[in-house]
Structure formats: C-alpha cells, structure tokens
Write a protein that holds these residues in place. Structure first.
Motif, mmCIF file in Angstrom:
data_model
loop_
_atom_site.group_PDB
_atom_site.id
_atom_site.type_symbol
_atom_site.label_atom_id
_atom_site.label_comp_id
_atom_site.label_asym_id
_atom_site.label_seq_id
_atom_site.Cartn_x
_atom_site.Cartn_y
_atom_site.Cartn_z
ATOM 1 N N ARG A 190 0.828 -1.211 0.000
ATOM 2 C CA ARG A 190 0.000 0.000 0.000
ATOM 3 C C ARG A 190 0.865 1.265 0.000
ATOM 4 O O ARG A 190 0.363 2.356 0.280
ATOM 5 N N GLN A 208 2.065 2.834 -2.504
ATOM 6 C CA GLN A 208 1.593 3.777 -3.518
ATOM 7 C C GLN A 208 0.394 4.579 -3.017
ATOM 8 O O GLN A 208 0.215 5.743 -3.370
ATOM 9 N N ASN A 209 -0.439 3.947 -2.121
ATOM 10 C CA ASN A 209 -1.570 4.672 -1.539
ATOM 11 C C ASN A 209 -1.088 5.797 -0.618
ATOM 12 O O ASN A 209 -1.682 6.874 -0.565
ATOM 13 N N VAL A 210 -0.008 5.494 0.136
ATOM 14 C CA VAL A 210 0.557 6.510 1.035
ATOM 15 C C VAL A 210 1.147 7.660 0.226
ATOM 16 O O VAL A 210 1.027 8.840 0.593
ATOM 17 N N GLU A 237 0.084 8.643 -2.672
ATOM 18 C CA GLU A 237 -1.038 9.412 -3.216
ATOM 19 C C GLU A 237 -1.748 10.246 -2.145
ATOM 20 O O GLU A 237 -2.120 11.393 -2.365
ATOM 21 N N SER A 238 -1.954 9.621 -0.931
ATOM 22 C CA SER A 238 -2.727 10.299 0.113
ATOM 23 C C SER A 238 -1.887 11.181 1.029
ATOM 24 O O SER A 238 -2.418 12.063 1.704
ATOM 25 N N LYS A 239 -0.556 10.939 1.042
ATOM 26 C CA LYS A 239 0.366 11.632 1.953
ATOM 27 C C LYS A 239 -0.027 11.416 3.436
ATOM 28 O O LYS A 239 0.348 12.195 4.293
ATOM 29 N N LYS A 240 -0.774 10.310 3.707
ATOM 30 C CA LYS A 240 -1.192 10.010 5.077
ATOM 31 C C LYS A 240 -0.514 8.712 5.549
ATOM 32 O O LYS A 240 -0.491 7.724 4.816
ATOM 33 N N GLU A 280 0.181 5.178 7.553
ATOM 34 C CA GLU A 280 -0.580 4.007 7.999
ATOM 35 C C GLU A 280 0.302 3.267 9.002
ATOM 36 O O GLU A 280 1.342 2.728 8.644
#
Length: 570
Positions: A66, A68-70, A72-75, A77
C-alpha cells in the motif's frame, strides 16, 4: 569524481549498511512510488532474489503493498497487519515530506510476526487451558494442591482453603510444607522419589485436621515438572463410611429371599445336598456349606432359614472377606461409645445381636482373622457376647450357618484356622457340587437364566439351540452358575433385538483353556491356572486398578488381595 560526489557515495553506502543491519524490513520509494531501496531483512521476508528492483514500481515488486496509496494520500498508515503468502507482517508506512510539505517519497518499515503470532496464540491457548483447569479443580469437592518440581505450591482450590485454613496468598510460591501441622509433606516426598504416594495420613492447618493425602507426579516429555495432590478430610470419610455401614446393615437385615423351590438341580449330587439341607433346616444345628465360588451357598443358607421355625425372625448375612481387616470383630460383636478411634457416638449393636432369635450367615468364614476366630469360638461355646469396650455379657439365641470355598482342613494344619472352631462350625457339612459335576442341570439353569435376563434386559429370547447348548455343557465353568449367567448375558447382548433363540454364533469366545474332559487329579491345578489367568487379564484390562479389577471379576477387594497373594501376582 570530485570530493563532493565521493562524500555523497560514502554517505549513501553508510546508510545502506546501517539499514541492512536492521532486523526490520525497510522499503523506500520516490514520489512516483518507484523503488529506491530495499534492505536485506525486507528482501528475506519478501523473498526477493533479484537486485533489479531499483526504479521499478513498488506494486510490481510487492504486489499487495500500500506504499503507492501513502504516496497518493500523503497520510501515514501505522501498525498494519499484512499477509505475504504464509508470512504475516506488521508494517508502518510513512510519507517523506520536505520542510515545505512537498512529497519526496515514502518508507515502509515492517517485521515478520508469524512466529510471534503463533506464540501469542499458544499463550492464549495456555491461558485458556489454565483457566479451564482452574475451573475444573474449583468445581471438585476434594481439596487439591499443585506443586512444582521443587515442591513449591503453584495452585490450590477453594476446598483446599476450607480444609487447611490457608488462603492462596499464604501458600502460592511457598514450600509445600507450609500447611503441615504434623507429618511430612507428600509433595516433597514425591519430588524426591518421582513416584505416586497414596493414602498418606497427616494433619494440616492450625486446627491440625486429620487428612489422607494422595499425590501423583506430573511428567511432561518424560521430565518431572511437579505433582498434584488430593486431600481427603478423614472426618468426611468416616461420616460416609458410617452411612455406608448403615445401608449395608439395612441390607443385611432383609428377610431371606429364597426357598428350596428356587434351587434348580435334579442331578444326584445336587439332590443329595438339597435333601441334607432340608433335614437339618428344622433343627438349630450349625451348618457348614462347602463348595466352589458361584455354586449357590448363599441360596442354600436362605432356603435353610426359610424352612426353619426361625423364618419370621432376622436373617443376617455378612461376608468375612468383604470387611477390611480389624472391622469384622466390631461388626460381629458391636461396641460401646469410645471403644476405639472413630467409634460411633452411643456405640452400636453387633450383627450377632441383630440376628438374635434368627440366623447369622457367615460367608467365606475361612477369611476370618485368627483373633476374631478365637472370640467367635467363645461365643459358640457360651452363646454369650461382650461388646468391644464393655465388660457386660449378653446371652443370645443365634443359629450359625457358615460357608467356605477353601480347604479348612489345610488351614487348620497350617495354623491359620483354630481347630476347635472348625469342629464347632462343621457339625453338619453340606457339599454343594460344582456345575461340571452336574451337567444334567445346565439346561434347566440356562432356561431359568434366560427368563431372568429377559426381564432385566427387556428381551424376548425363547430358548437356546441344541448345538449352542452342547458347547455350553462341554465347558468346565470354574466360576459355576455365576460364570454361566455372565456367559449367557454376553450371548444375549451379542444378539440382534429381533432374534429369539441363542445360537452357536451368538456365543461369546470362551476365555478358558479347557480342552476335553478334565481329569479329577488335575482339576485343582487346572482351575487354579484358569483363575490366575482370569485375574491377570482383568488386572491388565483395568491397568492395575485393583478396585476396578475386583468389581469386574465380581469378587470383593479383599478376596482379590488373597488371590493375588496366592498366585504371587503384583
């Protein structure tokens, strides 16, 4: 290459070595989610063999990542559980931002927790098992204590605290001697010997309560890890024993149930016994019934009493082998209050006094202890008794019928039976023949047993086939009618509910070693060998438990001890 580039390369190499030395896996990507770096631990966890991963999209290297999700979101996990094949990891994914908040990339830091999770599950299971164990020992009425290999208490239940007066906090972690008022700690003894110790008497707690302790060693993978003890309150045991005595006493006082009409036997040997018994019944003569176990000696005793003028008076029966050593005397003669430790308040009348005006049947009289034989002989001579703890005598009118399945003459020669007592009880001896000496009675006996068991089992068996009956007649039946009844019972259990006749195929295997007709001179040896083999098989089947063995053989525990001693069985 200029100095600055050398320094940059050196610095990068330093960071690379530092990250490779970590036990956590590390993956770094740029702002396009392309792999910049994967450390050694990550490659091992993810099973990445190739070094051709730099510049590739992270999803192409780690399919279910995940990162790539971080990106994109800059948040971030934090502490996420992820599965990679059979491997479980816990991972934190963090975006990398510069001072202005611009995304530079992202980093994932993770660890293989497969083993940790397995251990956690084991710990959870162990906790569940321990909780279950605690609930089990709390639910029992016995006081229980558990000690470790060094004899230190690790667990006790509520009944333990009631019995000893010590609570958990006072004993847990302490040597098992802490609750002992008098005697030696059995936990400590077992810790030394690594063997079970049963029936150990001692006193516990501030009130010095009298207890009996059974302690068993605990082994895990053949390694001694501790012991578990069950503590019995002697006062409760005595109370239960008294209740049992009362129940047995009530049973003994039941009227004699059988008459001569209940005795099945048309053969000459059996008719001789019945005729003798009928002749002696109206008199008050002492009778000695002789015969093997299971021949029907008690049946004859009932019939003799019911054919006498004492039929409406008490018929009291006692098995001399069934009572523990030292108890028979107090049972026969009674005792006064305080005559011995554990004596009942108010004392108790004995069986002889209970049988006053009636008949006392002494089964297995050959097992009577010599000290009791002497006192019983005095009673037969004077017809007077003296209770234990008393000096007063009381005259009684009791008819004595005795029974034995052992050779009393040999016992007299060996000094195990008082000669004068032998002559006193052997006034009218009646020999009850074994089943093998009255084969003609087997058929009517089988038919009677079938009718009896039909009622007990709710069956409707009409009879037995001729070939099955022929086999039954050919067997020696060392256990006599009792063994025959058990054999028929097993046959009926084997049968289908719709069957109406016992056939050859219904008969269970016969465990004896009988072949052909037994010769008279070899009879005793053959029967002894057969009896010994039966006891050995029963002991093996019950894993050495003597109480269960005696129960399965249909004999008293004391008789089993005598037989084991006779046949040198351990």
């Amino acid at each position: 290459m200029d100095l600055e580039n050398i320094l940059i390369d050196s610095k990068y190499e330093y960071y690379e070595h530092a990250l490779d030395s970590m036990i956590e896996g590390v993956i770094m990507v740029n702002s396009k989610a392309e792999v910049i770096f994967i450390n050694k631990a990550a490659r091992q966890i993810l099973q990445i063999d190739t070094i051709d991963y730099v510049g590739k999209k992270v999803v192409d290297v780690v399919p279910n990542t995940r990162l790539q999700n971080v990106v994109e979101s800059k948040k971030p996990e934090i502490d996420q559980i992820q599965s990679i094949g059979k491997t479980k990891i816990i991972t934190s994914r963090i975006p990398l931002l510069d001072d202005q908040g611009n995304l530079k990339g992202a980093i994932a830091v993770f660890r293989d927790v497969t083993e940790i999770q397995r251990m956690a599950e084991e710990v959870t299971d162990l906790r569940r098992i321990r909780l279950m164990l605690e609930k089990i020992i709390e639910s029992t009425d016995d006081a229980i204590s558990v000690a470790d290999k060094d004899g230190r208490v690790v667990m006790v239940n509520r009944e333990y605290t009631k019995l000893t007066g010590f609570n958990e906090e006072e004993v847990i972690g302490k040597p098992a001697t802490i609750d002992i008022a008098e005697g030696e700690s059995v936990h400590m003894m077992v810790a030394k010997e690594k063997k079970p110790i049963l029936g150990h008497r001692l006193k516990v707690g501030p009130m010095k309560k009298d207890v009996i302790v059974d302690v068993t060693p605990l082994f895990v993978d053949d390694k001694f890890v501790g012991s578990v003890g069950v503590i019995h309150d002697v006062s409760k045991i005595l109370s239960l024993s008294r209740e049992l005595e009362e129940a047995n006493r009530m049973l003994r006082r039941l009227k004699a149930k059988y008459t001569f009409d209940d005795i099945i036997g048309n053969g000459r040997a059996m008719q001789i016994a019945i005729t003798q018994a009928k002749k002696v019944a109206p008199t008050r003569a002492t009778v000695l019934l002789r015969g093997e176990s299971g021949t029907g000696k008690e049946l004859f005793a009932h019939a003799i009493h019911n054919a006498s003028d004492r039929r409406n008076n008490p018929f009291v029966s006692v098995n001399c082998a069934a009572l523990p050593e030292g108890i028979l005397e107090s049972e026969l003669f009674g005792y006064e209050e305080g005559a011995f430790t554990g004596a009942r308040k108010g004392g108790r009348i004995g069986l002889l006094e209970e049988a006053d005006g009636g008949t006392l049947f002494l089964d297995e009289i050959g097992k009577m202890e010599l000290t009791v034989q002497s006192k019983f002989l005095r009673f037969l001579q004077e017809m007077e008794i003296t209770k234990l703890g008393s000096s007063k005598t009381k005259r009684l009118d009791v008819r004595i019928i005795s029974a034995t399945n052992i050779d009393l003459e040999e016992m007299v020669k060996a000094g195990k039976f008082i000669p004068d007592l032998y002559y006193r009880i052997n006034v009218v001896p009646i020999y009850i023949p074994p089943l093998r000496e009255r084969v003609e009675d087997i058929e009517p006996l089988v038919k009677y047993i079938i009718r009896k068991l039909n009622q007990e089992y709710g069956r409707a068996i009409n009879g037995i086939s001729s070939d099955a009956l022929k086999v039954i007649k050919s067997l020696p039946w060392p256990g006599n009618v009792r063994e025959l009844e058990n054999f028929i019972a097993r046959a009926m259990i084997n049968m289908d509910i719709s069957e109406r006749e016992i056939k050859l195929s219904s008969l269970p295997p016969y465990s004896g070693t009988y072949k052909g007709t037994l010769k008279h001179e070899g009879l005793k040896k053959s029967l002894a060998a057969y009896e010994k083999s039966l006891i050995e098989e029963a002991l093996k089947a019950n894993k050495g438990n003597r109480k269960e063995t005696a129960k399965s053989l249909g004999i008293s525990l004391r008789t089993l001890f005598y037989k084991m001693e006779e046949y040198q069985l351990k």
